[in-house]
Write a protein that holds these residues in place. Sequence first.
Motif, PDB file in Angstrom:
ATOM      1  N   UNK A 189      64.799  42.450   9.155  1.00  0.00           N
ATOM      2  CA  UNK A 189      65.089  43.888   9.271  1.00  0.00           C
ATOM      3  C   UNK A 189      64.032  44.648  10.058  1.00  0.00           C
ATOM      4  N   UNK A 190      62.810  44.118  10.122  1.00  0.00           N
ATOM      5  CA  UNK A 190      61.757  44.783  10.891  1.00  0.00           C
ATOM      6  C   UNK A 190      61.898  44.537  12.390  1.00  0.00           C
ATOM      7  N   UNK A 191      62.681  43.531  12.765  1.00  0.00           N
ATOM      8  CA  UNK A 191      62.808  43.152  14.177  1.00  0.00           C
ATOM      9  C   UNK A 191      64.251  43.215  14.663  1.00  0.00           C
ATOM     10  N   UNK A 192      65.057  44.073  14.054  1.00  0.00           N
ATOM     11  CA  UNK A 192      66.477  44.110  14.427  1.00  0.00           C
ATOM     12  C   UNK A 192      66.689  44.522  15.882  1.00  0.00           C
ATOM     13  N   UNK A 193      65.785  45.322  16.432  1.00  0.00           N
ATOM     14  CA  UNK A 193      65.928  45.734  17.837  1.00  0.00           C
ATOM     15  C   UNK A 193      65.984  44.513  18.744  1.00  0.00           C
ATOM     16  N   UNK A 194      65.201  43.493  18.410  1.00  0.00           N
ATOM     17  CA  UNK A 194      65.104  42.304  19.257  1.00  0.00           C
ATOM     18  C   UNK A 194      66.038  41.184  18.801  1.00  0.00           C
ATOM     19  N   UNK A 195      66.286  41.109  17.512  1.00  0.00           N
ATOM     20  CA  UNK A 195      67.134  40.035  16.995  1.00  0.00           C
ATOM     21  C   UNK A 195      68.623  40.355  17.141  1.00  0.00           C
ATOM     22  N   UNK A 196      68.954  41.645  17.161  1.00  0.00           N
ATOM     23  CA  UNK A 196      70.348  42.069  17.352  1.00  0.00           C
ATOM     24  C   UNK A 196      70.382  42.919  18.620  1.00  0.00           C
ATOM     25  N   UNK A 197      70.258  42.291  19.771  1.00  0.00           N
ATOM     26  CA  UNK A 197      70.119  43.039  21.024  1.00  0.00           C
ATOM     27  C   UNK A 197      71.449  43.634  21.488  1.00  0.00           C
ATOM     28  N   UNK A 198      71.410  44.525  22.474  1.00  0.00           N
ATOM     29  CA  UNK A 198      72.653  45.060  23.045  1.00  0.00           C
ATOM     30  C   UNK A 198      73.564  43.935  23.537  1.00  0.00           C
ATOM     31  N   UNK A 201      62.426  36.887  17.091  1.00  0.00           N
ATOM     32  CA  UNK A 201      62.257  38.278  17.505  1.00  0.00           C
ATOM     33  C   UNK A 201      61.056  38.520  18.389  1.00  0.00           C
ATOM     34  N   UNK A 202      60.551  37.487  19.044  1.00  0.00           N
ATOM     35  CA  UNK A 202      59.307  37.625  19.806  1.00  0.00           C
ATOM     36  C   UNK A 202      59.507  38.119  21.235  1.00  0.00           C
ATOM     37  N   UNK A 203      60.723  38.009  21.774  1.00  0.00           N
ATOM     38  CA  UNK A 203      60.955  38.392  23.166  1.00  0.00           C
ATOM     39  C   UNK A 203      61.293  39.873  23.283  1.00  0.00           C
ATOM     40  N   UNK A 204      60.796  40.514  24.346  1.00  0.00           N
ATOM     41  CA  UNK A 204      61.138  41.900  24.629  1.00  0.00           C
ATOM     42  C   UNK A 204      62.555  41.965  25.211  1.00  0.00           C
ATOM     43  N   UNK A 205      63.211  43.112  25.040  1.00  0.00           N
ATOM     44  CA  UNK A 205      64.590  43.250  25.504  1.00  0.00           C
ATOM     45  C   UNK A 205      64.744  42.985  27.005  1.00  0.00           C
ATOM     46  N   UNK A 206      63.891  43.543  27.883  1.00  0.00           N
ATOM     47  CA  UNK A 206      64.053  43.248  29.312  1.00  0.00           C
ATOM     48  C   UNK A 206      63.927  41.756  29.619  1.00  0.00           C
ATOM     49  N   UNK A 207      63.030  41.092  28.901  1.00  0.00           N
ATOM     50  CA  UNK A 207      62.857  39.656  29.098  1.00  0.00           C
ATOM     51  C   UNK A 207      64.094  38.894  28.636  1.00  0.00           C
ATOM     52  N   UNK A 208      64.681  39.339  27.514  1.00  0.00           N
ATOM     53  CA  UNK A 208      65.896  38.696  27.013  1.00  0.00           C
ATOM     54  C   UNK A 208      67.044  38.867  27.996  1.00  0.00           C
ATOM     55  N   UNK A 209      67.165  40.077  28.551  1.00  0.00           N
ATOM     56  CA  UNK A 209      68.250  40.339  29.496  1.00  0.00           C
ATOM     57  C   UNK A 209      68.075  39.538  30.784  1.00  0.00           C
ATOM     58  N   UNK A 210      66.825  39.335  31.185  1.00  0.00           N
ATOM     59  CA  UNK A 210      66.543  38.618  32.424  1.00  0.00           C
ATOM     60  C   UNK A 210      66.699  37.116  32.257  1.00  0.00           C
ATOM     61  N   UNK A 211      66.319  36.615  31.082  1.00  0.00           N
ATOM     62  CA  UNK A 211      66.310  35.164  30.870  1.00  0.00           C
ATOM     63  C   UNK A 211      66.911  34.831  29.503  1.00  0.00           C
ATOM     64  N   UNK A 212      68.196  35.125  29.289  1.00  0.00           N
ATOM     65  CA  UNK A 212      68.809  34.936  27.965  1.00  0.00           C
ATOM     66  C   UNK A 212      68.892  33.474  27.533  1.00  0.00           C
ATOM     67  N   UNK A 213      68.761  32.555  28.482  1.00  0.00           N
ATOM     68  CA  UNK A 213      68.864  31.137  28.128  1.00  0.00           C
ATOM     69  C   UNK A 213      67.659  30.660  27.316  1.00  0.00           C
ATOM     70  N   UNK A 214      66.593  31.439  27.307  1.00  0.00           N
ATOM     71  CA  UNK A 214      65.413  31.068  26.528  1.00  0.00           C
ATOM     72  C   UNK A 214      65.525  31.499  25.071  1.00  0.00           C
ATOM     73  N   UNK A 215      66.558  32.270  24.758  1.00  0.00           N
ATOM     74  CA  UNK A 215      66.730  32.784  23.398  1.00  0.00           C
ATOM     75  C   UNK A 215      67.467  31.753  22.545  1.00  0.00           C
ATOM     76  N   UNK A 216      67.017  31.594  21.322  1.00  0.00           N
ATOM     77  CA  UNK A 216      67.706  30.720  20.371  1.00  0.00           C
ATOM     78  C   UNK A 216      68.774  31.546  19.658  1.00  0.00           C
ATOM     79  N   UNK A 217      69.998  31.509  20.188  1.00  0.00           N
ATOM     80  CA  UNK A 217      71.090  32.297  19.631  1.00  0.00           C
ATOM     81  C   UNK A 217      71.710  31.571  18.440  1.00  0.00           C
TER      82      UNK A 217
END
Length: 235
Positions: free
Chosen positions: A157-166, A190-206
């Motif tokens: 819940x403290x990292x929902x901005x990053x864990x539940x991204x747009x 929840x360690x990645x910033x939103x711009x980084x997630x949008x740029x390189x979503x393949x690095x995210x563990x979905x």
Amino acid sequence: MKTYFYERTAYKLSSEPVPDFFLRLDEHFENKLAYDQNVYAHPSVLLAESVCGRMADVEMYAFLLEDVRKRNSLQRSEDEKAAVLTRSFLLGFLAAAKALLDSCAVALATLYQLPINRSDRTFSSGDFWHQLVLIAPAVHRRYHPLRLFFGEVGRWPAETVYRIPPLVVLQGQYGHLPGREAQLKVADDGSMELPQMAKDPYRVNWIDPLELYTRWKPRLLALCEKVCQDIEAMT
């Protein structure tokens, strides 16, 4: 007379069975507490209903997370609607899980009369653990192995901005019109910033949000059972 504290929770509205340890605790209340009009306000009954209520909330939001997939049609136009509702229900699930931990911590602090501030009646407080080991070392040993799990539940819940991204972040990985299952996913890290997630979503563990429920439910139930044992022992 039983207090039926579990019937004053979301279990009353659900087909999910009330866990046995809550039923056993009420049997203990029936045997130990003298019946009068104030029995429902007994401290142990209040703590039991608080813990049970939050566990019932966790179950309710898990049901909603699963149900939203069934109630929305499988038409392509409904995929985004299901994804939006899933995100909203997931926020409720995370809040309920955190509230359950807080309710359990308050129960222990109350039962063992820990000399701490109300703000420290939480598993994330170092003072809570310090006082618990001083006053009830055997109880501390039973709960201390769960601290890593408590930390995981608290981080979500403290990292929902990053864990539940747009949703647009997921579209960057799965295409402009991703399938429903793809749009339901959230980030397990929840360690990645939103711009980084949008740029390189393949690095995210979905992961699928229901994986959290599967992962957490056994330990949340085990926690509730432990707390029920403490309530019984101190009543």
